[in-house]
Design an enzyme around this catalytic site. Structure first.
Site, short mmCIF file in Angstrom:
data_model
loop_
_atom_site.label_atom_id
_atom_site.label_comp_id
_atom_site.label_asym_id
_atom_site.label_seq_id
_atom_site.Cartn_x
_atom_site.Cartn_y
_atom_site.Cartn_z
NE ARG A 124 60.52 51.22 58.72
CZ ARG A 124 61.22 50.79 59.76
NH1 ARG A 124 62.11 49.84 59.60
NH2 ARG A 124 61.06 51.35 60.93
CE LYS A 146 43.16 54.45 43.61
NZ LYS A 146 41.82 55.01 43.32
CD GLU A 188 34.51 48.54 38.99
OE1 GLU A 188 34.86 49.50 38.27
OE2 GLU A 188 34.27 48.68 40.21
CG HIS A 256 32.51 53.99 47.04
ND1 HIS A 256 33.74 54.60 46.92
CD2 HIS A 256 32.68 52.73 46.63
CE1 HIS A 256 34.60 53.73 46.43
NE2 HIS A 256 33.99 52.58 46.25
P1 NAD Z 1 35.19 39.53 47.29
O1 NAD Z 1 36.64 39.56 47.39
O2 NAD Z 1 34.39 39.71 48.52
O3 NAD Z 1 34.76 38.19 46.56
C1 NAD Z 1 33.39 37.93 46.35
C2 NAD Z 1 33.00 36.53 46.84
O4 NAD Z 1 33.43 35.56 45.89
C3 NAD Z 1 33.63 36.12 48.16
O5 NAD Z 1 32.66 35.41 48.91
C4 NAD Z 1 34.76 35.18 47.75
O6 NAD Z 1 35.06 34.25 48.74
C5 NAD Z 1 34.16 34.52 46.54
N1 NAD Z 1 35.09 34.05 45.53
C6 NAD Z 1 36.20 34.68 45.07
N2 NAD Z 1 36.68 34.02 44.01
C7 NAD Z 1 35.91 32.93 43.82
C8 NAD Z 1 35.90 31.88 42.86
N3 NAD Z 1 36.74 31.88 41.85
N4 NAD Z 1 34.96 30.92 42.97
C9 NAD Z 1 34.04 30.98 43.98
N5 NAD Z 1 33.98 31.96 44.87
C10 NAD Z 1 34.89 32.93 44.79
O7 NAD Z 1 34.63 40.67 46.30
P2 NAD Z 1 35.21 41.37 44.99
O8 NAD Z 1 34.04 41.87 44.28
O9 NAD Z 1 36.20 40.54 44.30
O10 NAD Z 1 36.03 42.60 45.59
C11 NAD Z 1 35.39 43.66 46.24
C12 NAD Z 1 36.44 44.50 46.93
O11 NAD Z 1 37.34 45.03 45.95
C13 NAD Z 1 35.85 45.68 47.67
O12 NAD Z 1 36.41 45.71 48.96
C14 NAD Z 1 36.33 46.88 46.87
O13 NAD Z 1 36.53 48.02 47.67
C15 NAD Z 1 37.62 46.37 46.31
N6 NAD Z 1 38.09 47.07 45.11
C16 NAD Z 1 39.37 47.52 45.09
C17 NAD Z 1 39.87 48.16 43.97
C18 NAD Z 1 41.32 48.58 43.93
O14 NAD Z 1 41.71 49.28 42.99
N7 NAD Z 1 42.13 48.15 44.88
C19 NAD Z 1 39.06 48.35 42.85
C20 NAD Z 1 37.75 47.88 42.89
C21 NAD Z 1 37.26 47.24 44.03
N1 GLY Z 2 39.50 51.35 41.10
C1 GLY Z 2 39.98 52.68 40.89
C2 GLY Z 2 41.45 52.78 40.81
O1 GLY Z 2 42.15 51.80 40.85
O2 GLY Z 2 41.98 53.87 40.71
#
Ligand code: NAD
Ligand code: GLY
Length: 362
Positions: A124, A146, A188, A256
């Site tokens: 939880r 999120k 972003e 998206h």
């Molecule tokens: P990711 O987590 O897939 O990372 C990208 C790649 O980089 C992966 O292969 C990872 O292993 C590698 N990597 C990470 N850090 C590294 C480093 N320092 N050195 C070498 N390699 C490294 O992708 P991302 O772009 O970080 O995240 C995308 C995700 O984030 C999506 O699922 C998206 O929906 C989510 N997202 C969430 C929010 C939120 O508010 N929660 C906002 C924007 C995006």
């Molecule tokens: N990435 C959009 C939000 O966090 O609301």
């Protein structure tokens, strides 16, 4: 020598600090203590990040007598699934994780969203600290609470709002990030300028070389400003209820759908957002909300930062169909975040379908 700046997120229930700087991972044990003393830490990471950063972090925590388990997932979006979440719950149970344990997410947005979701649901709810290692995670996904996993047909559809106890952003880790991932994160950053801060947009325009060179001082500035702008929004609308937080989705409705239309294989999230921002800006111009000059100025900055601005080969009707299924569609009505000038946006509904389709053509 570590240098750091702190952004505070002030929420109704409790706030937290985002520390941004260089050399910060060396002080991860002190940061964890600052957030909350703990005896047991579950580090969630992926196999690209494990040896680079998660192992050294775990070692440092172990030296301070903390009991540490490292849970490593496959890198990439497919790991953001209910199946992988269930595997993590099981391993955490086997590792005697309880409500006193802390979860430390060390990785990009995939690790952060999944670890956050698992932390928010196991027993939880467990306390969570984010240590984002991609630019995208540092400026966006690690901040604001999120979390989520995907279902095959819908991204982020199962998730929670679960704020971290703290976020530790060491810009040094970006040195190992592949170029394409780094550039994608810049989308972003540009987004914050367009939706909230004209001066920041101008700073980005004037500093593209330093940004592309990943100059540490410039990185600290753009990450801190992005986090501050996001924190200001999240503080006013933590659970995306009033519409205020929805402005952060600028470019995302198109983005998206483009990611989905290309099978989540062709475009990185940030690349989809960059193209989506161009579609949204063109839509705003078509509806008479901004001048064509703003559309061109945004495109110029995106291109100078090596981001894509043109649609991949997709059928705009397919993209439209996917947009209608987006979870942000309120009561069947698509709402678009559209610029009204540089640094300001509105949430706009009742947009004619022909204008949406036309905005996908450059
Ligand atoms: P990711 O987590 O897939 O990372 C990208 C790649 O980089 C992966 O292969 C990872 O292993 C590698 N990597 C990470 N850090 C590294 C480093 N320092 N050195 C070498 N390699 C490294 O992708 P991302 O772009 O970080 O995240 C995308 C995700 O984030 C999506 O699922 C998206 O929906 C989510 N997202 C969430 C929010 C939120 O508010 N929660 C906002 C924007 C995006
Ligand atoms: N990435 C959009 C939000 O966090 O609301």
């Amino acid at each position: 020598m570590a240098t750091a700046t702190t952004v505070q997120v002030r929420l109704a229930r409790r706030g937290y600090d985002i520390q941004i700087g260089t050399g910060l991972l060396c002080g991860v044990d002190a940061f964890v203590r600052h957030c909350r003393p703990a005896m047991h830490v579950v580090v969630v990471t992926d196999s690209n990040v494990e040896a680079l950063y998660a192992d050294p972090i775990a070692e440092r925590l172990s030296e301070q007598e903390l009991d540490v388990n490292i849970l490593t997932i496959e890198p990439g979006e497919p790991s953001k699934s209910p199946e992988v979440a269930a595997e993590l719950w099981q391993v955490m149970l086997d590792a005697a994780t309880d409500r006193q344990s802390l979860v430390l997410a060390v990785g990009g947005g995939v690790v952060g969203d999944l670890a956050g979701f698992v932390a928010s649901t196991f027993a939880r709810g467990l306390d969570l600290i984010q240590v984002p290692t991609t630019l995208l995670a540092q400026v966006d996904s690690s901040v604001g609470g999120k979390t989520g996993v995907n279902l095959p047909e819908a991204k982020n559809i199962v998730g929670t709002f679960w704020q971290p106890l703290g976020v530790l952003i060491d810009v040094d880790v970006l040195a190992t990030l592949p170029e394409r991932e780094y550039i994608a994160g810049l989308a972003e950053v540009v987004k914050y300028g367009v939706i909230l801060d004209k001066e920041f947009f101008e700073f980005l325009e004037q500093n593209t070389d330093a940004i592309l060179a990943r100059a540490p001082e410039t990185l600290i500035h753009i990450i801190a400003r992005s986090c501050q702008l996001k924190a200001d929004i999240v503080e006013t609308d933590e659970r995306e209820e009033s519409g205020r937080r929805a402005v952060l989705n600028y470019g995302h409705t198109f983005g998206h759908a483009l990611e989905a239309a290309t099978g989540y294989e062709r475009l990185l999230h940030g690349e989809g957002v960059a193209i989506g921002m161009q579609c949204a800006a063109r839509l705003a111009a078509r509806l008479g909300r901004i001048d064509a000059a703003v559309v061109d100025r945004q495109a110029r900055l995106l291109r100078r930062l090596k981001l894509p601005t043109d649609l991949p080969e997709v059928n705009p009707n397919d993209v439209l169909h996917l947009m209608r299924r987006d979870k942000k569609v309120a009561e069947g009505q698509m709402r678009f975040v559209l610029p009204s000038r540089l640094g300001d946006v509105d949430l706009v509904g009742h947009v004619p379908t022909d204008a949406i389709l036309a905005s996908m053509n450059a």
